[in-house]
Enzyme design. Structure first.
Site, PDB file in Angstrom:
ATOM      1  N   ASP A 193      38.372  52.467  54.227  1.00 36.31           N
ATOM      2  CA  ASP A 193      37.786  53.315  55.263  1.00 36.31           C
ATOM      3  C   ASP A 193      38.558  53.160  56.581  1.00 36.31           C
ATOM      4  O   ASP A 193      38.991  52.053  56.918  1.00 36.31           O
ATOM      5  CB  ASP A 193      36.323  52.870  55.446  1.00 36.31           C
ATOM      6  CG  ASP A 193      35.521  53.783  56.339  1.00 36.31           C
ATOM      7  OD1 ASP A 193      35.819  54.987  56.383  1.00 36.31           O
ATOM      8  OD2 ASP A 193      34.575  53.287  56.985  1.00 36.31           O
ATOM      9  N   HIS A 194      38.720  54.257  57.314  1.00 35.13           N
ATOM     10  CA  HIS A 194      39.294  54.229  58.674  1.00 35.13           C
ATOM     11  C   HIS A 194      40.489  53.307  58.863  1.00 35.13           C
ATOM     12  O   HIS A 194      40.432  52.350  59.638  1.00 35.13           O
ATOM     13  CB  HIS A 194      38.230  53.813  59.705  1.00 35.13           C
ATOM     14  CG  HIS A 194      37.289  54.917  60.034  1.00 35.13           C
ATOM     15  ND1 HIS A 194      37.650  56.018  60.755  1.00 35.13           N
ATOM     16  CD2 HIS A 194      35.996  55.096  59.698  1.00 35.13           C
ATOM     17  CE1 HIS A 194      36.606  56.835  60.851  1.00 35.13           C
ATOM     18  NE2 HIS A 194      35.600  56.313  60.220  1.00 35.13           N
TER      19      HIS A 194
ATOM     20  N   ASP B  13      43.145  57.153  59.566  1.00 36.01           N
ATOM     21  CA  ASP B  13      42.485  57.672  60.759  1.00 36.01           C
ATOM     22  C   ASP B  13      43.445  57.598  61.934  1.00 36.01           C
ATOM     23  O   ASP B  13      43.474  56.633  62.683  1.00 36.01           O
ATOM     24  CB  ASP B  13      41.202  56.884  61.042  1.00 36.01           C
ATOM     25  CG  ASP B  13      40.557  57.327  62.346  1.00 36.01           C
ATOM     26  OD1 ASP B  13      41.059  58.281  62.968  1.00 36.01           O
ATOM     27  OD2 ASP B  13      39.551  56.715  62.739  1.00 36.01           O
TER      28      ASP B  13
ATOM     29  N   GLY C 125      27.977  54.330  64.262  1.00 33.27           N
ATOM     30  CA  GLY C 125      27.339  53.135  64.800  1.00 33.27           C
ATOM     31  C   GLY C 125      25.856  53.271  65.045  1.00 33.27           C
ATOM     32  O   GLY C 125      25.192  54.151  64.523  1.00 33.27           O
TER      33      GLY C 125
ATOM     34  N   ALA D 263      26.458  59.247  59.655  1.00 26.04           N
ATOM     35  CA  ALA D 263      25.289  60.049  59.267  1.00 26.04           C
ATOM     36  C   ALA D 263      23.979  59.267  59.284  1.00 26.04           C
ATOM     37  O   ALA D 263      22.935  59.843  58.973  1.00 26.04           O
ATOM     38  CB  ALA D 263      25.507  60.638  57.883  1.00 26.04           C
TER      39      ALA D 263
HETATM   40 ZN    ZN Z   1      33.718  56.704  59.901  1.00 27.06          ZN
END
Ligand code: ZN
Length: 290
Positions: A81-82, A103, A180, A213
Site C-alpha cells: 500500500d502507498h 503513490d 486516518g 473510507a
Molecule cells: Zn490510502
C-alpha cells in the site's frame, strides 16, 4: 490459499461488490483478518504500508502474511500500500507481492506518469499488478478548506490520460474521502463524490480503489461499489478495534502475564471489525477459485 490479485478479478466483480484491502502491521492483526475472511468464506487482499514495513521489516511482513495466506481456507492476495520508494516496491514484487501501489500523486502529473511507468514495466515483467494514484487523497495531516479539498479530487480526464500512459492495473482516486482517524472523531466529513466515481470508471474501465473510507455510511459505500469501486482499503477501523480490545483485556485480567491470553480478545475484536466490512462490501466468492 495464497492467490495472485488478478485471480480475484477473473469473474464479474466491478459494479457488484468490493474486496476489502486490509492493512496489517503484525501477527495478531493478520490472524484476526484471516479468521474473518474464513468465517465469511470470501477472498481478501492483505496489505502492508511503508509504515508497517518500517516497523517490522519488508521480508518479515511478507513472509508472515504469505505463510498464513498459504494455510488459509480462502484466497488471499498480498499488496503493498502507498509506496513512495520505487526501489522498495520492486523488492516487494521480487519477494512475491502480486500487487503494489505507487503513490507519487503529490508529484507533477508528468513525474507521476514517469515513475508509475517505471514500476509498471518492472512489475509486469515479473507478472505483478500495479495500483496507481491520481488526484490527492487527504490525510490526517492535510488540513485544507472545502474549496481546496475540491481541487484535490481526481479529474476524470486526467485519470484517463494517466491510465493510458502508465498501463496500471487498478486505480486509486481522490473521491472526497480522508485518510486516518480525524473523521472518526467527527472532525471532518467523510464525503464521497459518487458521480465522479462513475465518470472515472466510464473512462478507465479498471477496478477503482477507495482509500480513507472508514466512517463512510453503508448506503454511500453501496453506491460507490455500484459505480466502479472494487477495492476498499481498511485500516483505521481495525486499529480502533485492536486498541480498544487491548486496553479492555489488560483491565479485565490485571494479573495476567501471558501475552497470548492478553491478545486473544484483541484478535477476536479485529476479526469482528473485519467481518462488518466484508458484509458491508458484500464481498463474494469467485466461482473459478472455490
Ligand atoms: Zn490510502
Amino acid at each position: 490459499m495464497l492467490t495472485h490479485i488478478k485471480e480475484l478479478f477473473q469473474g464479474d466483480v466491478v459494479g457488484k461488490f468490493a474486496y476489502p484491502a486490509f492493512n496489517t502491521i503484525n501477527l495478531e492483526t493478520t490472524l484476526g483478518i484471516i479468521a474473518a475472511a474464513e468465517e465469511v468464506g470470501v477472498p481478501i487482499i492483505l496489505e502492508t504500508s511503508e509504515g508497517a514495513i518500517k516497523y517490522a521489516g519488508l521480508t518479515t511482513m511478507f513472509e508472515m502474511m504469505a505463510t498464513l495466506a498459504v494455510k488459509a481456507k480462502v484466497p488471499i492476495a498480498l499488496h503493498m500500500d502507498h509506496g513512495k520508494d520505487v526501489e522498495q516496491l520492486k523488492q516487494g514484487i521480487e519477494l512475491g507481492y502480486s500487487s503494489a501501489m505507487i503513490d507519487h500523486s503529490q508529484s507533477t502529473f508528468e513525474d507521476n506518469v514517469r515513475d508509475t511507468k517505471e514500476l509498471v514495466e518492472f512489475a509486469h515483467a515479473e507478472g505483478a499488478w500495479v495500483q496507481g494514484e491520481i488526484g490527492k487523497i487527504r490525510g490526517t495531516e492535510d488540513w485544507v478548506s472545502v474549496s481546496e479539498a475540491g481541487a484535490l479530487l481526481t479529474d476524470p480526464e486526467e485519470a484517463e490520460l494517466y491510465v493510458e500512459a502508465t498501463k496500471v492495473d487498478t486505480l486509486a482516486c481522490s473521491f472526497g474521502t480522508v485518510h486516518g482517524i480525524i473523521k472518526m472523531n467527527g472532525e471532518a466529513e467523510a464525503h464521497v463524490d459518487v458521480n465522479r466515481i462513475k465518470e472515472v470508471y466510464d473512462r478507465v474501465k479498471l477496478p477503482l480503489v477507495l482509500h480513507g473510507a472508514s466512517g463512510v455510511p453503508e448506503e454511500v459505500i453501496a453506491q460507490a461499489i455500484a459505480n466502479g469501486i472494487a477495492i476498499i482499503n481498511i485500516d483505521t477501523e481495525l486499529r480502533i478495534a485492536y486498541s480498544k480490545a487491548l486496553r479492555q483485556s489488560l483491565l479485565d485480567q490485571p494479573q495476567e502475564v501471558d501475552p497470548r491470553k492478553i491478545m486473544k480478545p484483541v484478535i477476536e475484536a479485529v476479526k469482528n471489525a473485519a467481518i462488518i466490512k466484508l458484509k458491508q462490501f458484500k464481498t463474494q466468492k469467485i466461482v473459478s477459485l472455490n
